[in-house]
Design a protein around this motif. Structure first.
Motif, PDB file in Angstrom:
ATOM      1  N   ILE C 111       0.843  -1.208   0.000  1.00 37.76           N
ATOM      2  CA  ILE C 111       0.000   0.000   0.000  1.00 37.76           C
ATOM      3  C   ILE C 111       0.871   1.248   0.000  1.00 37.76           C
ATOM      4  O   ILE C 111       0.684   2.158  -0.821  1.00 37.76           O
ATOM      5  N   VAL C 112       1.832   1.250   0.887  1.00 37.96           N
ATOM      6  CA  VAL C 112       2.719   2.422   0.968  1.00 37.96           C
ATOM      7  C   VAL C 112       3.603   2.514  -0.274  1.00 37.96           C
ATOM      8  O   VAL C 112       3.745   3.590  -0.882  1.00 37.96           O
ATOM      9  N   GLY C 113       4.151   1.378  -0.651  1.00 41.07           N
ATOM     10  CA  GLY C 113       5.096   1.392  -1.770  1.00 41.07           C
ATOM     11  C   GLY C 113       4.450   1.764  -3.087  1.00 41.07           C
ATOM     12  O   GLY C 113       4.960   2.624  -3.819  1.00 41.07           O
ATOM     13  N   VAL C 114       3.331   1.158  -3.383  1.00 37.77           N
ATOM     14  CA  VAL C 114       2.676   1.432  -4.662  1.00 37.77           C
ATOM     15  C   VAL C 114       2.214   2.876  -4.723  1.00 37.77           C
ATOM     16  O   VAL C 114       2.341   3.548  -5.744  1.00 37.77           O
ATOM     17  N   THR C 115       1.700   3.345  -3.612  1.00 34.99           N
ATOM     18  CA  THR C 115       1.206   4.722  -3.614  1.00 34.99           C
ATOM     19  C   THR C 115       2.347   5.716  -3.797  1.00 34.99           C
ATOM     20  O   THR C 115       2.268   6.620  -4.639  1.00 34.99           O
ATOM     21  N   ARG C 116       3.382   5.522  -3.028  1.00 36.17           N
ATOM     22  CA  ARG C 116       4.491   6.490  -3.067  1.00 36.17           C
ATOM     23  C   ARG C 116       5.436   6.243  -4.233  1.00 36.17           C
ATOM     24  O   ARG C 116       6.068   7.184  -4.714  1.00 36.17           O
ATOM     25  N   GLY C 117       5.556   4.998  -4.618  1.00 34.98           N
ATOM     26  CA  GLY C 117       6.585   4.673  -5.611  1.00 34.98           C
ATOM     27  C   GLY C 117       6.099   4.553  -7.030  1.00 34.98           C
ATOM     28  O   GLY C 117       6.895   4.702  -7.971  1.00 34.98           O
ATOM     29  N   THR C 118       4.806   4.305  -7.217  1.00 34.11           N
ATOM     30  CA  THR C 118       4.334   4.132  -8.595  1.00 34.11           C
ATOM     31  C   THR C 118       3.186   5.076  -8.927  1.00 34.11           C
ATOM     32  O   THR C 118       3.286   5.883  -9.863  1.00 34.11           O
ATOM     33  N   LEU C 119       2.109   4.962  -8.163  1.00 39.40           N
ATOM     34  CA  LEU C 119       0.913   5.714  -8.567  1.00 39.40           C
ATOM     35  C   LEU C 119       1.156   7.223  -8.541  1.00 39.40           C
ATOM     36  O   LEU C 119       0.925   7.916  -9.541  1.00 39.40           O
ATOM     37  N   ALA C 120       1.609   7.715  -7.410  1.00 40.10           N
ATOM     38  CA  ALA C 120       1.792   9.162  -7.305  1.00 40.10           C
ATOM     39  C   ALA C 120       2.834   9.680  -8.295  1.00 40.10           C
ATOM     40  O   ALA C 120       2.546  10.633  -9.042  1.00 40.10           O
ATOM     41  N   PRO C 121       4.019   9.096  -8.364  1.00 39.42           N
ATOM     42  CA  PRO C 121       5.005   9.639  -9.309  1.00 39.42           C
ATOM     43  C   PRO C 121       4.568   9.539 -10.765  1.00 39.42           C
ATOM     44  O   PRO C 121       4.793  10.470 -11.550  1.00 39.42           O
ATOM     45  N   GLN C 122       3.933   8.435 -11.099  1.00 43.56           N
ATOM     46  CA  GLN C 122       3.549   8.274 -12.504  1.00 43.56           C
ATOM     47  C   GLN C 122       2.432   9.233 -12.893  1.00 43.56           C
ATOM     48  O   GLN C 122       2.467   9.835 -13.972  1.00 43.56           O
ATOM     49  N   ILE C 123       1.473   9.383 -12.017  1.00 45.57           N
ATOM     50  CA  ILE C 123       0.376  10.299 -12.346  1.00 45.57           C
ATOM     51  C   ILE C 123       0.880  11.743 -12.347  1.00 45.57           C
ATOM     52  O   ILE C 123       0.534  12.539 -13.232  1.00 45.57           O
ATOM     53  N   LEU C 124       1.716  12.068 -11.375  1.00 45.82           N
ATOM     54  CA  LEU C 124       2.251  13.428 -11.336  1.00 45.82           C
ATOM     55  C   LEU C 124       3.131  13.716 -12.545  1.00 45.82           C
ATOM     56  O   LEU C 124       3.102  14.823 -13.094  1.00 45.82           O
ATOM     57  N   SER C 125       3.877  12.709 -12.945  1.00 48.88           N
ATOM     58  CA  SER C 125       4.731  12.894 -14.120  1.00 48.88           C
ATOM     59  C   SER C 125       3.891  13.141 -15.367  1.00 48.88           C
ATOM     60  O   SER C 125       4.233  13.968 -16.221  1.00 48.88           O
ATOM     61  N   MET C 126       2.792  12.419 -15.439  1.00 49.37           N
ATOM     62  CA  MET C 126       1.913  12.574 -16.601  1.00 49.37           C
ATOM     63  C   MET C 126       1.272  13.960 -16.610  1.00 49.37           C
ATOM     64  O   MET C 126       1.194  14.626 -17.645  1.00 49.37           O
ATOM     65  N   LEU C 127       0.833  14.375 -15.448  1.00 53.08           N
ATOM     66  CA  LEU C 127       0.189  15.688 -15.366  1.00 53.08           C
ATOM     67  C   LEU C 127       1.199  16.827 -15.412  1.00 53.08           C
ATOM     68  O   LEU C 127       0.872  17.932 -15.835  1.00 53.08           O
ATOM     69  N   GLY C 128       2.418  16.525 -14.973  1.00 52.99           N
ATOM     70  CA  GLY C 128       3.449  17.560 -14.976  1.00 52.99           C
ATOM     71  C   GLY C 128       3.801  18.042 -16.363  1.00 52.99           C
ATOM     72  O   GLY C 128       4.328  19.151 -16.530  1.00 52.99           O
ATOM     73  N   ARG C 129       3.473  17.266 -17.345  1.00 48.36           N
ATOM     74  CA  ARG C 129       3.762  17.685 -18.721  1.00 48.36           C
ATOM     75  C   ARG C 129       2.852  18.823 -19.172  1.00 48.36           C
ATOM     76  O   ARG C 129       3.101  19.431 -20.201  1.00 48.36           O
ATOM     77  N   PHE C 130       1.803  19.056 -18.412  1.00 45.33           N
ATOM     78  CA  PHE C 130       0.891  20.138 -18.776  1.00 45.33           C
ATOM     79  C   PHE C 130       1.208  21.430 -18.038  1.00 45.33           C
ATOM     80  O   PHE C 130       0.431  22.382 -18.094  1.00 45.33           O
TER      81      PHE C 130
END
Lengths: 691, 204, 225
Positions: C111-130
């Motif tokens: 729960i901690v790892g996926v949230t901090r290590g995959t979901l949040a960074p990947q979604i933020l990276s995707m949105l950060g392009r905007f």
């Protein structure tokens, strides 16, 4: 034979007898439409929706209290609801029992019964989904078949008086039926006996008690007679193996006779939706004619119902049991009674359109069909829906003539359908049992081809890859990161790969380690895999590092380091087991792994706690696409994957030529696979066009 | 009760770890202990699995089942390695070299067989799966990356072409990111089910 | 080439040939090779586990009753005994407890790892392009960056819709809304591209392994000619 005369209608103009289906008097030519409509046949199909009539028939039939009176007064029962109302209001012969039935039906919450209401709801749901175009097409077919049936009725009516003049003379249709049935006379005799006796016994006026008694009788009969010629839903549910419905049993006949045809249809139709659309009216034709013309008349004189109640049980038992035990033999006899010319192919042509194309793959296409057809795919599941259709079997001699006349017309269309379906089936034979491009020998040939190609390429000699080969962006980023390291910077190298991928991984990692060592970085090695203990030796040798370099095994992989990543101050008893005391002291963590899952684990569990360290990876080309999002998000500062990133091709031990030959062969195989598939499709289309 | 107890233990242990990870300085000691337990238990589980494997093969040999020759090979190789490991020690270079000399060629050859199998699969994949958005894009992608793998286009050193190659090489990242997010969400849901005792509770 | 290297090479070539005999339909030599692999790997794994984990983490603390880790080591000892009981017919149920413990801990870590290590960074990276800084340069829109950001966003969302299986079940078939079908088809294209790359990557790895094995055999043969 007296039944035939009883069913004939008198012309309002000349008073002579005509067939029930005749629209014009065969003697004087006057219009008999008023007589015709009494059978519940709408003149204009648009006036009455095609699904309302079967629903009402089912509705009336499903109510046990209505079944017996229906046989006493067959004509009013089959009227649509509105027509029943009108006829009851206008007619002086309005029976009291019907009025009571109607009153009770209004009073009762579920007047039409759960089954009928469910069926109606199902039909309504389907009709909503149906397209207007298909419905219009269906109505057009109905019109056409009515016209033809009326014409044929007229022709038939001219012939019938001759037949009926002499009561001893057996008409042609009956002779054909008898020829089809092993003991047709018994059934017919039974029918003739049953109805009059039944009519005599039944009261003219129906009280609630009488209706209740009748219902109980009917239920008791159902329970007692386990072997009915047309089994009830409960019987079928119990026995399980027997087809749910007479129509379904009839459908099983062509399966026995021409199984290939049906199987082919099953596979072919979904791929040819246009052809299916063309076929649908034909399907509708066969069923709608039954549903709206034949059934409306025949269902009143249901043989099963009559037999259930009145027939001596000993008489049909043997035949019934045979029919139940051997559906492929016994039941088709009943089905064949509908046919004037009962040839197997015609039965196929009549039945196959409804079960083959529509049932398995295109259930939505059944929308415009009559309730008969709509129920068929669901019969196995909803056995209770079968009862109305079961009763519609025209085994009564009185019901046969119009049915036969209709079926003659159906046969023409159905034979056309059969030919179409047969052609379709031929096309899909290849689809059903796709020819395998190659079996064991083919695989061996492909394997030998690759092996020979590789061996020859290796034997030719080394072919070095260009030193300035094109590297991927992540590999360039990794190189840049390594170059930024200073002397004595701590680098943690985590070995996490298996022996299978050791050649590729080591070829990639060794040059990087060598470069790190050259830059003076302080390398600390860990292995999370037991196999890393012996694989590390090989890697260190290739990297030119002293073989004595210590490689610690890290049990539990990153879990062992998680607490130290979270809280560097913590000291536990396991500190002495590894060289890693503080993860934050490492500038770079180089994950040498053949598993993107393990790399992901490090990035998820360790990296968020150790922001001061950069994470990079050396992996196989297979894992590179999965790691690319992490590089894109900045969680990995770079990674090397594949032959180009690590300059494996420039190493003398590796034959770059063989590698390219292998890729070329795979390219050829993929293209061949696509071409062969395209060719097979083209051939198939060509065959369809030709047929 | 027999099934309830594991659910409770699983949920409790998970919640404890979760709490320890949220309260970092205070919970680190607890987390360290729990993680050590996890490592030990996981290792024991692995040993139990190995013991079960060997016992099964010994049973086959005792019963003389068909193909027991292979069972004998497995048991003999297991015992030999175990004895040598105990004698020399796991860290002994000779022992490691010996083990490596056996494991590495077999695993490498098995992976090599995959290449041969994939060659056959490449022929059949389109016949078996037909044409769809997935198969067509898969086929085109595979062909493009095979061509790129050959290195012919890169060696032309045309800047525009190289830019195009960079873009193409970045395309798999989009699908992979979607897959990673999807897997992450699925994993998260599964983890919550375990924590709240919902996973396996339907068997109650 | 010295003797140990020669012996290693002979063993290596012999085992490789045994595995490759599978191509010719042989099962005996292939079976022998794979069973050797399983036996040696299992024994090596057992040795490493015992020596590197069980002894230092479990036995040594228990051997010192006065030590700080004695009481803490009792818990894994009990759990280990429960696991060992699964080897016996009557103790299979007992193994559920340690496995539940493992599952619970790993679930919490996930729960901690996926949230901090995959979901949040990947979604933020995707949105950060905007972010405006990414899309604009010197007050001019960077159309390539805009297009790339949109394509990544569309691709990721469409891939997620591929696995969205909510729809109406009609006659045993799942019928999804047309919109979902369309987006899902786009997602299939992106997944297909990724799978194509994975396929080529796997073939690359396998091909390198095959070339290495063949090179070993050729090298061995060349020693005698």
């Amino acid at each position: 034979m007296s039944e035939d005369h009883a069913e004939l209608n008198l012309c309002p103009n000349c008073g002579k007898e005509n067939l029930p289906m005749a629209t014009r008097c065969v003697h004087c030519g006057s219009d008999m439409e008023s007589l015709f409509t009494i059978f519940g046949q709408s003149q204009d199909p648009d006036e009455q929706s095609e699904d309302s009539l079967p629903d009402i028939i089912e509705e009336i039939r499903n109510d046990p209290s209505l079944k017996t009176p229906a046989e006493l007064a067959p004509i009013p029962e089959i009227l649509p609801a509105e027509q029943i109302d009108e006829s009851l209001l206008n007619s002086e012969e309005l029976p009291d029992w019907l009025a009571k039935v109607r009153e009770r039906a209004q009073e009762e919450e579920d007047a039409i019964g759960d089954l009928a209401s469910g069926t109606i709801a199902m039909d309504a749901a389907r009709s909503e989904e149906g397209s207007a175009g298909v419905e219009g097409e269906f109505n057009a077919w109905i019109n056409r078949i009515r016209e033809k049936s009326q014409q044929e009725n007229s022709v038939r009516a001219r012939q019938l008086p001759n037949d009926s003049e002499d009561p001893d003379q057996v008409p042609d249709w009956l002779q054909r039926i008898r020829a089809l049935q092993p003991q047709p006379e018994e059934e017919i005799t039974h029918e003739v006996k049953a109805n009059p006796s039944y009519m005599d016994e039944m009261p003219r006026e129906w009280t609630d008690e009488a209706l209740e008694e009748l219902r109980r009788q009917s239920l008791a009969e159902d329970q007692e007679q386990e072997t009915e010629p047309l089994p009830s839903a409960s019987t079928i549910a119990e026995e399980g193996e027997i087809p749910a419905e007479p129509e379904m049993e009839e459908l099983s006949e062509p399966v026995h006779k021409e199984p290939e045809l049906l199987e082919e249809d099953f596979h072919n139709i979904p791929d040819d939706e246009e052809e299916l659309q063309e076929l649908l009216p034909e399907n509708d034709l066969s069923h709608s004619s039954e549903a709206e013309e034949t059934i409306a008349q025949e269902a009143v004189e249901d043989k099963p119902e009559t037999e259930e109640i009145d027939a001596p049980q000993a008489e049909p038992d043997n035949q019934v049991e045979e029919a139940l035990e051997e559906p492929g033999q016994g039941i088709p006899q009943q089905g064949n009674t509908q046919l004037e010319e009962p040839e197997p192919e015609e039965s196929v042509s009549e039945e196959s359109p409804e079960d083959a194309p529509i049932e398995p793959d295109e259930p939505e296409q059944t929308e415009p069909k009559s309730s008969l057809t709509e129920n068929e795919p669901e019969l196995a599941l909803e056995g209770q829906d079968e009862e109305p259709e079961e009763e519609e079997q025209p085994t009564d001699s009185a019901a046969v003539p119009p049915d036969l006349l209709l079926l003659r017309d159906q046969q023409d269309r159905a034979s056309l359908l059969a030919s179409l379906i047969e052609q379709e089936g031929r096309v899909t034979a290849g689809k059903q049992a796709p020819r395998k491009p190659f079996g064991r020998a083919g695989r061996l040939a492909v394997a030998l081809l690759l092996l020979i190609g590789l061996v020859v390429s290796i034997l030719i000699g080394p072919a070095a890859m260009p030193a300035d080969a094109f590297k991927s962006i992540p590999a360039l980023a990794l190189n840049n990161q390594i170059e930024t390291l200073n002397e004595n910077d701590q680098v943690l190298v985590v070995l996490d790969y298996q022996a299978a991928t050791s050649r590729e991984i080591e070829s990639l990692a060794a040059p990087l380690l060598e470069q790190l060592h050259t830059q003076g970085a302080n390398l600390v090695f860990l292995t999370t895999q037991p196999s890393g203990l012996f694989l590390a030796q090989s890697l260190l040798v290739q990297a030119g590092l002293p073989e004595v370099k210590q490689v610690d095994y890290l049990p539990g992989s990153y879990l062992s380091l998680l607490v130290r990543a979270m809280n560097p101050a913590i000291s536990d008893s396991q500190d002495t087991l590894t060289q890693v005391k503080d993860l934050h002291s490492f500038r770079l963590v180089l994950l040498v792994s053949d598993s993107s899952d393990n790399i992901r684990g490090w990035l998820e569990q360790i990296a968020p706690w150790v922001e001061s360290s950069n994470f990079a990876a050396v992996t196989t080309q297979m894992e590179a696409p999965v790691l690319s999002p992490y590089f894109n998000s900045g969680q990995l500062v770079g990674y090397a994957a594949g032959i180009a990133d690590g300059n494996i091709g420039s190493q003398p031990a590796f034959s770059y030529r063989a590698y390219r030959v292998g890729l070329l062969l795979m390219l050829v195989m993929l293209l061949l696979g696509m071409i062969s598939k395209g060719e097979a499709d083209a051939i198939q289309r060509e065959e369809e066009r030709a047929e | 009760m027999k099934r309830l107890l594991p659910l409770i233990i699983g949920a409790l242990s998970g919640l404890v770890v979760l709490a320890a990870m949220f309260f970092v300085p205070q919970g680190s000691a607890i987390l360290s202990v729990v993680l050590n337990w996890v490592i030990v238990v996981a290792s024991v589980a692995l040993l139990v699995a190995i013991a079960s494997l060997v016992l099964t093969h010994l049973r086959f040999i005792a019963k003389g089942k068909k193909g027991f020759l292979l069972n004998i090979v497995l048991v003999v190789s297991f015992i030999t390695t175990l004895v040598l490991g105990i004698l020399f020690g796991v860290d002994d270079p000779i022992f490691l070299r010996l083990v490596g000399a056996i494991i590495r060629p077999i695993e490498t050859a098995l992976l090599g067989l995959v290449a041969l199998v994939m060659m056959s699969a490449a022929m059949k994949i389109f016949r078996e799966r037909g044409w769809s958005a997935l198969t067509v894009s898969f086929g085109v992608s595979a062909i493009v990356f095979l061509i790129l793998g050959l290195g012919f286009l890169q060696n032309l050193k045309i800047p525009l072409l190289n830019e195009a190659i960079r873009i193409v090489e970045g395309l798999p990242m989009i699908g992979a990111r979607g897959l990673l997010i999807g897997i992450g969400i699925g994993l998260l849901m599964m983890a919550f089910r375990v924590l709240f005792g919902m996973e396996g509770s339907e068997n109650e | 080439m010295n003797l140990p290297e020669l012996i290693t090479l002979i063993i290596s070539v012999a085992l490789t040939l045994m595995v490759f005999s599978y191509i010719l339909g042989d099962r005996l030599f292939f079976g022998i090779a794979t069973h050797i692999l399983i036996g040696v790997s299992a024994a090596f794994l057992a040795l490493v586990m015992i020596q590197k984990v069980i002894l230092p983490y479990l036995i040594l603390p228990l051997a010192d009753p006065d030590g700080p880790g004695f009481w803490l080591a009792l818990v894994p000892l009990v759990l280990s005994i429960l696991l060992v009981l699964t080897l016996f017919r009557n103790g299979i149920q007992a193994g559920a407890i340690p496995l539940a413990f493992l599952g619970g801990v790993l679930a919490a870590l996930a729960i901690v790892g996926v949230t901090r290590g995959t979901l949040a960074p990947q979604i933020l990276s995707m949105l950060g392009r905007f972010e405006p800084g990414q899309l604009m340069r010197e007050a001019q829109p960077q159309w390539s960056a805009i297009l790339e950001a949109l394509m990544i966003l569309l691709g990721v969302i469409s891939v997620l819709f591929v696995f969205h299986h909510r729809g109406q079940l009609k006659a045993g078939k799942l019928v999804r809304p047309v919109f979902l079908e369309g987006v899902g088809s786009i997602g299939q294209i992106f997944i297909g591209i990724t799978f194509g790359a994975l396929f080529v990557g796997l073939f690359n790895s396998a091909l390198i392994a095959l070339i290495s094995s063949l090179s070993e055999i050729i090298r061995f043969i060349s020693l005698w000619f």
